[in-house]
Design a protein around this motif. Structure first.
Motif, PDB file in Angstrom:
ATOM      1  N   MET A  23       0.828  -1.198   0.000  1.00 52.78           N
ATOM      2  CA  MET A  23       0.000   0.000   0.000  1.00 52.78           C
ATOM      3  C   MET A  23       0.872   1.261   0.000  1.00 52.78           C
ATOM      4  SD  MET A  23      -2.819  -1.365  -0.452  1.00 52.78           S
ATOM      5  CE  MET A  23      -3.869   0.059  -0.456  1.00 52.78           C
ATOM      6  N   GLN A  24       1.999   1.199   0.688  1.00 56.16           N
ATOM      7  CA  GLN A  24       2.953   2.319   0.682  1.00 56.16           C
ATOM      8  C   GLN A  24       3.507   2.526  -0.728  1.00 56.16           C
ATOM      9  OE1 GLN A  24       3.611   4.234   3.327  1.00 56.16           O
ATOM     10  NE2 GLN A  24       5.115   5.511   2.313  1.00 56.16           N
ATOM     11  N   ALA A  25       3.809   1.419  -1.425  1.00 58.29           N
ATOM     12  CA  ALA A  25       4.310   1.513  -2.792  1.00 58.29           C
ATOM     13  C   ALA A  25       3.250   2.116  -3.721  1.00 58.29           C
ATOM     14  CB  ALA A  25       4.749   0.135  -3.292  1.00 58.29           C
ATOM     15  N   LEU A  26       1.983   1.732  -3.536  1.00 58.37           N
ATOM     16  CA  LEU A  26       0.901   2.290  -4.335  1.00 58.37           C
ATOM     17  C   LEU A  26       0.747   3.786  -4.063  1.00 58.37           C
ATOM     18  CD1 LEU A  26      -1.429   2.049  -6.309  1.00 58.37           C
ATOM     19  CD2 LEU A  26      -2.863   1.290  -4.402  1.00 58.37           C
ATOM     20  N   SER A  27       0.826   4.164  -2.808  1.00 59.42           N
ATOM     21  CA  SER A  27       0.740   5.574  -2.439  1.00 59.42           C
ATOM     22  C   SER A  27       1.877   6.361  -3.091  1.00 59.42           C
ATOM     23  CB  SER A  27       0.782   5.719  -0.925  1.00 59.42           C
ATOM     24  OG  SER A  27       0.693   7.070  -0.567  1.00 59.42           O
ATOM     25  N   LYS A  28       3.057   5.777  -3.123  1.00 58.26           N
ATOM     26  CA  LYS A  28       4.210   6.437  -3.747  1.00 58.26           C
ATOM     27  C   LYS A  28       3.970   6.626  -5.242  1.00 58.26           C
ATOM     28  CE  LYS A  28       9.222   6.218  -4.377  1.00 58.26           C
ATOM     29  NZ  LYS A  28       9.131   7.037  -5.551  1.00 58.26           N
ATOM     30  N   ARG A  29       3.351   5.649  -5.909  1.00 52.53           N
ATOM     31  CA  ARG A  29       3.053   5.792  -7.337  1.00 52.53           C
ATOM     32  C   ARG A  29       2.115   6.970  -7.566  1.00 52.53           C
ATOM     33  NH1 ARG A  29       1.178   0.033  -8.990  1.00 52.53           N
ATOM     34  NH2 ARG A  29       0.461   1.128 -10.850  1.00 52.53           N
ATOM     35  N   TRP A  30       1.098   7.124  -6.685  1.00 51.14           N
ATOM     36  CA  TRP A  30       0.192   8.267  -6.794  1.00 51.14           C
ATOM     37  C   TRP A  30       0.957   9.576  -6.593  1.00 51.14           C
ATOM     38  CZ3 TRP A  30      -4.814   9.031  -8.174  1.00 51.14           C
ATOM     39  CH2 TRP A  30      -5.608   7.896  -8.356  1.00 51.14           C
ATOM     40  N   MET A  31       1.791   9.633  -5.564  1.00 52.94           N
ATOM     41  CA  MET A  31       2.529  10.868  -5.268  1.00 52.94           C
ATOM     42  C   MET A  31       3.515  11.193  -6.389  1.00 52.94           C
ATOM     43  SD  MET A  31       1.478  12.291  -2.528  1.00 52.94           S
ATOM     44  CE  MET A  31      -0.208  11.802  -2.790  1.00 52.94           C
ATOM     45  N   ASP A  32       4.138  10.163  -6.978  1.00 56.16           N
ATOM     46  CA  ASP A  32       5.063  10.389  -8.092  1.00 56.16           C
ATOM     47  C   ASP A  32       4.327  10.937  -9.307  1.00 56.16           C
ATOM     48  OD1 ASP A  32       7.131   9.472  -6.501  1.00 56.16           O
ATOM     49  OD2 ASP A  32       7.286   7.522  -7.508  1.00 56.16           O
ATOM     50  N   TRP A  33       3.140  10.379  -9.583  1.00 56.33           N
ATOM     51  CA  TRP A  33       2.353  10.835 -10.726  1.00 56.33           C
ATOM     52  C   TRP A  33       1.919  12.291 -10.523  1.00 56.33           C
ATOM     53  CZ3 TRP A  33      -3.243  11.418 -10.857  1.00 56.33           C
ATOM     54  CH2 TRP A  33      -3.724  11.766 -12.114  1.00 56.33           C
ATOM     55  N   ILE A  37       3.111  15.905 -12.548  1.00 61.84           N
ATOM     56  CA  ILE A  37       2.235  16.950 -13.082  1.00 61.84           C
ATOM     57  C   ILE A  37       2.624  18.299 -12.481  1.00 61.84           C
ATOM     58  CG2 ILE A  37      -0.150  17.806 -13.118  1.00 61.84           C
ATOM     59  CD1 ILE A  37      -1.040  14.845 -13.290  1.00 61.84           C
ATOM     60  N   GLY A  38       2.924  18.302 -11.174  1.00 59.72           N
ATOM     61  CA  GLY A  38       3.359  19.534 -10.516  1.00 59.72           C
ATOM     62  C   GLY A  38       4.672  20.046 -11.075  1.00 59.72           C
ATOM     63  N   ALA A  39       5.603  19.133 -11.356  1.00 60.94           N
ATOM     64  CA  ALA A  39       6.914  19.532 -11.893  1.00 60.94           C
ATOM     65  C   ALA A  39       6.781  20.188 -13.265  1.00 60.94           C
ATOM     66  CB  ALA A  39       7.831  18.318 -11.966  1.00 60.94           C
ATOM     67  N   GLN A  40       5.723  19.834 -14.000  1.00 67.69           N
ATOM     68  CA  GLN A  40       5.475  20.441 -15.309  1.00 67.69           C
ATOM     69  C   GLN A  40       4.770  21.796 -15.185  1.00 67.69           C
ATOM     70  OE1 GLN A  40       3.594  17.688 -18.171  1.00 67.69           O
ATOM     71  NE2 GLN A  40       4.125  16.062 -16.734  1.00 67.69           N
ATOM     72  N   GLY A  41       4.383  22.162 -13.951  1.00 66.05           N
ATOM     73  CA  GLY A  41       3.674  23.414 -13.724  1.00 66.05           C
ATOM     74  C   GLY A  41       2.184  23.337 -14.034  1.00 66.05           C
ATOM     75  N   ASN A  42       1.622  22.110 -14.055  1.00 62.56           N
ATOM     76  CA  ASN A  42       0.218  21.940 -14.416  1.00 62.56           C
ATOM     77  C   ASN A  42      -0.693  21.624 -13.232  1.00 62.56           C
ATOM     78  OD1 ASN A  42       1.879  20.936 -16.978  1.00 62.56           O
ATOM     79  ND2 ASN A  42      -0.058  21.784 -17.650  1.00 62.56           N
ATOM     80  N   LEU A  43      -0.166  21.541 -12.029  1.00 57.88           N
ATOM     81  CA  LEU A  43      -0.985  21.173 -10.881  1.00 57.88           C
ATOM     82  C   LEU A  43      -1.586  22.423 -10.236  1.00 57.88           C
ATOM     83  CD1 LEU A  43      -1.912  18.768  -9.139  1.00 57.88           C
ATOM     84  CD2 LEU A  43       0.068  19.199  -7.683  1.00 57.88           C
ATOM     85  N   VAL A  44      -2.909  22.431 -10.092  1.00 58.61           N
ATOM     86  CA  VAL A  44      -3.602  23.525  -9.424  1.00 58.61           C
ATOM     87  C   VAL A  44      -3.902  23.135  -7.985  1.00 58.61           C
ATOM     88  CG1 VAL A  44      -5.707  24.940  -9.392  1.00 58.61           C
ATOM     89  CG2 VAL A  44      -4.607  24.387 -11.578  1.00 58.61           C
TER      90      VAL A  44
END
Length: 114
Positions: A23-33, A37-44
């Motif tokens: 579950m920690q690994a799954l959570s990390k996949r969500w946070m990485d995704w 998006i945030g690193a591209q400047g697209n996260l609001v």
């Protein structure tokens, strides 16, 4: 740029119920995704998960019922708000969402400025 809403839908019976490490690994996949998006400047707004099986449905004539109902196969699990130049660009950002690995989907909707 326009704002778009990602609505995450899934059948909760298909969601993994693994070990704490899984579950920690799954959570990390969500946070990485989301981080990508945030690193591209697209996260609001990264949004939040919704508590499954809880809520109320408000209907006309002030009728309030319990819901959403668990017998509904697909349920909304959470949301995120992103910015993109077009609906197509926003949909491309959604392609990497981890929920897609579990039979879920991401509804992409433009948010009206009005």
């Amino acid at each position: 740029m326009k704002d778009f809403l990602f609505v995450f839908r899934t059948d909760y019976s298909k969601m993994p119920k693994g070990s704490p490490e899984e579950m920690q690994a799954l959570s990390k996949r969500w946070m990485d995704w989301i981080g990508g998006i945030g690193a591209q400047g697209n996260l609001v707004d990264r949004g939040n998960r919704l508590v499954p099986g809880t809520g109320k449905v408000v209907k006309p004539a002030s009728v309030i019922t319990d819901g959403p109902y668990m017998e509904i196969k697909e349920s909304i699990g959470g949301y995120t708000i992103v910015k993109a130049n077009s609906l197509e660009e926003a949909a491309a950002l959604a392609k990497g969402c981890p929920i897609l690995n579990f039979g879920g989907n991401v509804e992409v909707r433009e948010i009206s400025a009005l």
